[in-house]
Design an enzyme around this catalytic site. Structure first.
Site, short mmCIF file in Angstrom:
data_model
loop_
_atom_site.label_atom_id
_atom_site.label_comp_id
_atom_site.label_asym_id
_atom_site.label_seq_id
_atom_site.Cartn_x
_atom_site.Cartn_y
_atom_site.Cartn_z
N GLY A 1 -8.69 4.27 7.28
CA GLY A 1 -8.41 5.70 7.42
C GLY A 1 -6.93 5.99 7.60
O GLY A 1 -6.43 6.99 7.11
N PHE A 2 -6.24 5.09 8.28
CA PHE A 2 -4.83 5.35 8.58
C PHE A 2 -4.02 4.07 8.51
O PHE A 2 -4.52 2.99 8.85
CB PHE A 2 -4.69 5.96 9.99
CG PHE A 2 -5.37 7.28 10.13
CD1 PHE A 2 -4.70 8.46 9.83
CD2 PHE A 2 -6.71 7.35 10.50
CE1 PHE A 2 -5.35 9.68 9.92
CE2 PHE A 2 -7.37 8.57 10.60
CZ PHE A 2 -6.68 9.75 10.31
N GLY A 3 -2.77 4.21 8.11
CA GLY A 3 -1.84 3.08 8.16
C GLY A 3 -1.31 2.93 9.58
O GLY A 3 -1.59 3.74 10.46
N GLY A 4 -0.58 1.86 9.79
CA GLY A 4 0.11 1.68 11.06
C GLY A 4 -0.74 1.28 12.24
O GLY A 4 -0.32 1.42 13.39
N HIS B 1 -1.21 -1.39 -4.23
CA HIS B 1 -2.49 -1.06 -3.60
C HIS B 1 -2.57 0.46 -3.39
O HIS B 1 -1.69 1.06 -2.77
CB HIS B 1 -2.58 -1.80 -2.27
CG HIS B 1 -3.88 -1.65 -1.55
ND1 HIS B 1 -4.99 -2.42 -1.84
CD2 HIS B 1 -4.26 -0.84 -0.52
CE1 HIS B 1 -5.98 -2.09 -1.02
NE2 HIS B 1 -5.57 -1.13 -0.22
N ASP C 1 -4.79 3.48 -1.80
CA ASP C 1 -5.85 3.79 -0.84
C ASP C 1 -6.40 5.17 -1.09
O ASP C 1 -5.71 6.17 -0.88
CB ASP C 1 -5.29 3.72 0.59
CG ASP C 1 -5.10 2.28 1.03
OD1 ASP C 1 -6.07 1.51 0.95
OD2 ASP C 1 -3.99 1.93 1.46
N SER D 1 0.85 -1.19 0.00
CA SER D 1 0.00 0.00 0.00
C SER D 1 0.88 1.23 0.00
O SER D 1 1.62 1.48 0.97
CB SER D 1 -0.90 0.02 1.24
OG SER D 1 -1.41 1.33 1.42
N MET E 1 -12.22 4.33 -0.42
CA MET E 1 -12.86 4.61 0.88
C MET E 1 -13.52 5.97 0.75
O MET E 1 -13.09 6.96 1.35
CB MET E 1 -11.79 4.60 1.98
CG MET E 1 -11.29 3.21 2.28
SD MET E 1 -9.71 3.23 3.16
CE MET E 1 -8.60 3.30 1.75
N MET F 1 -9.01 8.06 -0.09
CA MET F 1 -9.82 8.51 1.05
C MET F 1 -10.34 9.92 0.79
O MET F 1 -9.58 10.78 0.35
CB MET F 1 -8.97 8.52 2.32
CG MET F 1 -8.31 7.19 2.61
SD MET F 1 -7.26 7.32 4.05
CE MET F 1 -6.59 5.66 4.11
N ASP G 1 -6.32 -6.40 4.77
CA ASP G 1 -5.78 -5.04 4.67
C ASP G 1 -5.76 -4.38 6.05
O ASP G 1 -6.81 -4.11 6.62
CB ASP G 1 -6.65 -4.24 3.70
CG ASP G 1 -6.11 -2.85 3.41
OD1 ASP G 1 -5.03 -2.51 3.92
OD2 ASP G 1 -6.78 -2.11 2.67
N GLY G 2 -4.56 -4.12 6.55
CA GLY G 2 -4.42 -3.40 7.82
C GLY G 2 -3.64 -4.22 8.84
O GLY G 2 -4.05 -5.31 9.22
N GLY G 3 -2.49 -3.68 9.25
CA GLY G 3 -1.69 -4.33 10.29
C GLY G 3 -1.08 -5.66 9.85
O GLY G 3 -0.82 -6.53 10.68
N HIS H 1 -8.47 0.86 -3.84
CA HIS H 1 -9.39 0.68 -2.71
C HIS H 1 -10.07 2.02 -2.43
O HIS H 1 -9.44 2.95 -1.92
CB HIS H 1 -8.57 0.18 -1.51
CG HIS H 1 -9.34 0.05 -0.24
ND1 HIS H 1 -8.72 -0.12 0.99
CD2 HIS H 1 -10.67 0.07 0.03
CE1 HIS H 1 -9.63 -0.22 1.94
NE2 HIS H 1 -10.82 -0.09 1.39
N GLY I 1 1.31 -1.84 4.16
CA GLY I 1 1.95 -0.54 4.01
C GLY I 1 3.18 -0.45 4.87
O GLY I 1 4.32 -0.58 4.40
N MET J 1 -11.22 -5.83 5.80
CA MET J 1 -10.45 -4.84 6.56
C MET J 1 -10.09 -5.44 7.92
O MET J 1 -10.97 -5.87 8.67
CB MET J 1 -11.26 -3.56 6.79
CG MET J 1 -11.47 -2.67 5.58
SD MET J 1 -9.99 -2.16 4.69
CE MET J 1 -8.97 -1.42 5.98
C1 DX5 Z 1 -6.20 1.60 5.80
C2 DX5 Z 1 -5.79 1.26 4.39
C3 DX5 Z 1 -4.66 0.29 4.34
C4 DX5 Z 1 -3.39 0.80 4.95
C5 DX5 Z 1 -2.62 -0.38 5.46
O1 DX5 Z 1 -7.21 2.52 5.76
O2 DX5 Z 1 -6.88 0.69 3.69
O3 DX5 Z 1 -4.41 -0.18 3.01
O4 DX5 Z 1 -2.61 1.53 4.06
O5 DX5 Z 1 -1.52 0.11 6.14
P1 DX5 Z 1 -0.72 -0.74 7.22
O6 DX5 Z 1 -0.14 -1.91 6.48
O7 DX5 Z 1 0.29 0.22 7.69
O8 DX5 Z 1 -1.70 -1.17 8.26
ZN ZN Z 2 -6.50 -0.37 1.57
#
Ligand code: DX5
Ligand code: ZN
Length: 215
Positions: free
Chosen positions: A145-148, A34, A36, A9, A69, A38, A174-176, A67, A196, A140
């Site tokens: 909304g946010f990475g990490g 990927h 994202d 991502s 959102m 938003m 997707d996520g974590g 993706h 990501g 999900m």
């Molecule tokens: C979250 C996004 C994810 C995000 C994943 O809203 O849809 O794609 O970038 O990031 P990590 O891998 O850091 O959780």
């Molecule tokens: Zn995503």
């Protein structure tokens, strides 16, 4: 066993060096990119739009996994198709404000693969009627909304259920996603890993991608 697809991502990439980041991740063995998207309404953050997707398209031949959102995805789908998306995933929640069947058809008729996704709080029942009409399902594993953010293991039951109902579809998490949560997701039936932080914040992208695949 099916080959695991890794989709970095770019939300976690260094945008001041986007050209370099895309090339590095491609050389490191990424399968898809990927993106994202938003809008500050459907999720509490704003990222980037079709212009940037078009720029990424010019930097790589890898499939672009978009993706959305956003609210009213149907209104924006043509712009992402034009920008070069290969797959477009939309949200199932009513807050996304679109007619799901119409949007999915619109994506497929434009020649893209159509995906559906749901937030961790959203019951799987909303997806079920569409499970045999879509090309990919994105589960999900954080609130979007946010990475990490921290991976939510409770979402694995959705992955398992989806896989038991459809063994052909691509199931994306997707996520974590890191090597540990990737392994858990694969065990439950996922075959596409979106990551990501664990890739772009690592020192060596090739090692990070190999470790996600469990190699
Ligand atoms: C979250 C996004 C994810 C995000 C994943 O809203 O849809 O794609 O970038 O990031 P990590 O891998 O850091 O959780
Ligand atoms: Zn995503």
């Amino acid at each position: 066993m099916q080959r695991i697809i890794v989709a970095p991502s770019i939300l976690a990439a260094d945008f001041s060096r986007l050209h370099d980041e895309i090339h590095r991740v491609e050389a490191a063995g990424a399968d898809w990119i990927h993106c994202d998207i938003m809008d500050g309404h459907f999720v509490d953050n704003i990222s980037f739009g079709p212009e940037i997707v078009g720029i990424v398209r010019g930097l790589t031949n890898l499939p672009l996994d978009v993706h959305l959102m956003i609210e009213h995805a149907d209104h924006y789908v043509p712009r992402f198709v034009k920008a070069g998306a290969n797959s477009i995933t939309v949200h199932v929640e009513p807050e996304a404000k679109h007619d799901l069947a119409t949007t999915l058809r619109q994506i497929q008729e434009a020649g893209c693969r159509a995906g559906l996704t749901l937030n961790p709080e959203t019951p799987f029942d909303l997806i079920e009627p569409f499970l045999h009409k879509i090309d990919l399902l994105l589960i999900m594993t954080v609130h979007p909304g946010f990475g990490g953010q921290r991976f939510r293991a409770d979402q694995m039951q959705k992955v398992k259920r989806a896989r038991s109902l459809n063994d052909k579809i691509d199931i994306e998490v997707d996520g974590g996603i890191d090597p540990r949560t990737a392994k858990l997701s694969i065990t439950n039936g996922a075959n596409v890993l979106v990551a990501g932080t664990s890739i772009f914040h690592s020192r060596d992208y090739a090692t990070a991608i190999r470790e996600l695949r469990g190699e």
